[in-house]
Write a protein that holds these residues in place. Structure first.
Motif, PDB file in Angstrom:
ATOM      1  N   CYS A  83     -80.997 -50.867  25.476  1.00  0.00           N
ATOM      2  CA  CYS A  83     -81.740 -50.014  26.405  1.00  0.00           C
ATOM      3  C   CYS A  83     -82.649 -50.849  27.292  1.00  0.00           C
ATOM      4  O   CYS A  83     -83.378 -51.711  26.807  1.00  0.00           O
ATOM      5  CB  CYS A  83     -82.575 -48.989  25.631  1.00  0.00           C
ATOM      6  SG  CYS A  83     -83.611 -48.014  26.739  1.00  0.00           S
ATOM      7  N   THR A  85     -84.582 -49.205  29.771  1.00  0.00           N
ATOM      8  CA  THR A  85     -85.510 -48.292  30.430  1.00  0.00           C
ATOM      9  C   THR A  85     -86.941 -48.553  29.961  1.00  0.00           C
ATOM     10  O   THR A  85     -87.179 -49.286  29.001  1.00  0.00           O
ATOM     11  CB  THR A  85     -85.026 -46.840  30.224  1.00  0.00           C
ATOM     12  OG1 THR A  85     -83.648 -46.783  30.601  1.00  0.00           O
ATOM     13  CG2 THR A  85     -85.778 -45.844  31.063  1.00  0.00           C
ATOM     14  N   LEU A  86     -87.893 -47.922  30.643  1.00  0.00           N
ATOM     15  CA  LEU A  86     -89.300 -48.322  30.576  1.00  0.00           C
ATOM     16  C   LEU A  86     -89.861 -48.539  29.175  1.00  0.00           C
ATOM     17  O   LEU A  86     -90.385 -49.614  28.867  1.00  0.00           O
ATOM     18  CB  LEU A  86     -90.151 -47.283  31.319  1.00  0.00           C
ATOM     19  CG  LEU A  86     -91.613 -47.670  31.505  1.00  0.00           C
ATOM     20  CD1 LEU A  86     -91.736 -48.957  32.308  1.00  0.00           C
ATOM     21  CD2 LEU A  86     -92.362 -46.537  32.191  1.00  0.00           C
ATOM     22  N   SER A  87     -89.762 -47.538  28.307  1.00  0.00           N
ATOM     23  CA  SER A  87     -90.414 -47.666  26.994  1.00  0.00           C
ATOM     24  C   SER A  87     -89.898 -48.877  26.237  1.00  0.00           C
ATOM     25  O   SER A  87     -90.674 -49.623  25.621  1.00  0.00           O
ATOM     26  CB  SER A  87     -90.178 -46.407  26.157  1.00  0.00           C
ATOM     27  OG  SER A  87     -90.750 -45.298  26.786  1.00  0.00           O
ATOM     28  N   CYS A  88     -88.604 -49.076  26.253  1.00  0.00           N
ATOM     29  CA  CYS A  88     -88.036 -50.226  25.544  1.00  0.00           C
ATOM     30  C   CYS A  88     -88.370 -51.530  26.274  1.00  0.00           C
ATOM     31  O   CYS A  88     -88.670 -52.544  25.637  1.00  0.00           O
ATOM     32  CB  CYS A  88     -86.526 -50.069  25.409  1.00  0.00           C
ATOM     33  SG  CYS A  88     -86.056 -48.793  24.220  1.00  0.00           S
ATOM     34  N   CYS A 124     -81.885 -45.238  29.220  1.00  0.00           N
ATOM     35  CA  CYS A 124     -82.503 -44.648  28.028  1.00  0.00           C
ATOM     36  C   CYS A 124     -81.500 -44.084  27.016  1.00  0.00           C
ATOM     37  O   CYS A 124     -80.626 -43.281  27.358  1.00  0.00           O
ATOM     38  CB  CYS A 124     -83.453 -43.548  28.470  1.00  0.00           C
ATOM     39  SG  CYS A 124     -84.318 -42.783  27.085  1.00  0.00           S
ATOM     40  N   LEU A 125     -81.649 -44.515  25.779  1.00  0.00           N
ATOM     41  CA  LEU A 125     -80.772 -44.044  24.703  1.00  0.00           C
ATOM     42  C   LEU A 125     -81.373 -42.837  23.978  1.00  0.00           C
ATOM     43  O   LEU A 125     -80.838 -42.370  22.980  1.00  0.00           O
ATOM     44  CB  LEU A 125     -80.505 -45.179  23.710  1.00  0.00           C
ATOM     45  CG  LEU A 125     -79.581 -46.297  24.231  1.00  0.00           C
ATOM     46  CD1 LEU A 125     -79.639 -47.515  23.312  1.00  0.00           C
ATOM     47  CD2 LEU A 125     -78.162 -45.815  24.382  1.00  0.00           C
ATOM     48  N   GLY A 126     -82.508 -42.357  24.497  1.00  0.00           N
ATOM     49  CA  GLY A 126     -83.086 -41.139  23.939  1.00  0.00           C
ATOM     50  C   GLY A 126     -83.856 -41.357  22.656  1.00  0.00           C
ATOM     51  O   GLY A 126     -84.050 -40.420  21.884  1.00  0.00           O
ATOM     52  N   SER A 127     -84.283 -42.582  22.411  1.00  0.00           N
ATOM     53  CA  SER A 127     -85.063 -42.857  21.201  1.00  0.00           C
ATOM     54  C   SER A 127     -86.288 -43.689  21.584  1.00  0.00           C
ATOM     55  O   SER A 127     -86.606 -44.699  20.959  1.00  0.00           O
ATOM     56  CB  SER A 127     -84.197 -43.592  20.176  1.00  0.00           C
ATOM     57  OG  SER A 127     -84.873 -43.684  18.943  1.00  0.00           O
ATOM     58  N   CYS A 128     -86.967 -43.241  22.651  1.00  0.00           N
ATOM     59  CA  CYS A 128     -88.009 -44.042  23.299  1.00  0.00           C
ATOM     60  C   CYS A 128     -89.179 -44.361  22.366  1.00  0.00           C
ATOM     61  O   CYS A 128     -89.851 -45.371  22.527  1.00  0.00           O
ATOM     62  CB  CYS A 128     -88.525 -43.314  24.539  1.00  0.00           C
ATOM     63  SG  CYS A 128     -87.240 -42.491  25.471  1.00  0.00           S
ATOM     64  N   VAL A 133     -84.563 -50.372  21.478  1.00  0.00           N
ATOM     65  CA  VAL A 133     -83.417 -49.794  20.779  1.00  0.00           C
ATOM     66  C   VAL A 133     -82.123 -50.430  21.274  1.00  0.00           C
ATOM     67  O   VAL A 133     -81.954 -50.667  22.466  1.00  0.00           O
ATOM     68  CB  VAL A 133     -83.339 -48.272  21.043  1.00  0.00           C
ATOM     69  CG1 VAL A 133     -82.138 -47.660  20.340  1.00  0.00           C
ATOM     70  CG2 VAL A 133     -84.609 -47.588  20.595  1.00  0.00           C
TER      71      VAL A 133
HETATM   72  S1  FES Z   1     -86.577 -46.016  26.938  1.00  0.00           S
HETATM   73 FE1  FES Z   1     -85.318 -46.966  25.446  1.00  0.00          FE
HETATM   74  S2  FES Z   1     -84.581 -45.301  24.287  1.00  0.00           S
HETATM   75 FE2  FES Z   1     -85.697 -44.345  25.876  1.00  0.00          FE
END
Ligand code: FES
Length: 186
Positions: A83, A85-88, A124-128, A133
């Motif tokens: 992943c 996306t931002l959180s990861c 995003c894999l939906g496990s932010c 992840v």
């Molecule tokens: S940002 Fe990585 S799982 Fe949502």
């Protein structure tokens, strides 16, 4: 060239199609079945899905190209989707991509010479909440860092676990010996 899938795959798709008002609604599970049997979603797989569901080949291709869970080119026995996306990313996901490049010596989308590994960045894999992840085949591995990722790769090379979900048999693979399905690394 027309592909031939197993009778079990054909039977499973018939069962899925019967659960929808229209066969076209089964495009996504049909793509999973084709991918499971053929290893990736080739032009022939697109054609098979279109024939079985009655959807236009262009529609099937547009669905396959939108979702990263459908592999648009051959992948390794273990395919890592990291992943980005931002959180990861803010929790160290970017660093993990560099680790994979160094560890395998190939670029995202390429397969290692022994056929074992490939990797790519995905959204995003939906496990932010448990990032960074990585999804390896069909199993999530969460709260990763460089050391945990290296250990995970080492264990997979050693144990050769089944990390797939079978749409045809409706079964989850066994996973790693002590982490059967999804793993949140402490
Ligand atoms: S940002 Fe990585 S799982 Fe949502």
């Amino acid at each position: 060239m027309t592909v031939v899938l197993s009778e079990a795959a054909e039977a499973r798709l018939r069962e899925i199609i019967a659960s929808y008002p229209q066969a076209k609604s089964a495009v996504m599970p049909a793509l999973f079945i084709a991918q499971e049997e053929l290893g990736w979603v080739s032009d022939e797989a697109i054609e098979w899905v279109a024939q079985r569901t009655g959807a236009a080949p262009a529609h099937v291709r547009s669905v396959a190209s939108f979702y990263t869970m459908y592999y648009k080119r051959p992948v390794g026995k273990y395919h890592i989707q990291l992943c980005r996306t931002l959180s990861c990313a803010v929790c160290g996901g970017k660093e993990l991509l560099s680790c994979l490049r160094e560890r395998f010596g190939v670029a995202p989308g390429e397969v290692t010479a022994n056929g074992m590994w490939s990797f790519e960045e995905v959204e995003c894999l939906g496990s932010c909440g448990t990032g960074p992840v990585a999804q390896i085949n069909d199993v999530y591995f969460e709260r990763l860092d460089a050391a945990k990722l290296e250990e995970l790769i080492r264990r997979i090379e050693e144990e050769q676990p089944d990390l797939r979900y079978s749409t045809v048999k409706k079964e989850l693979g066994g996973g790693l010996a002590d982490r059967p399905r999804s793993a949140v690394w402490k």
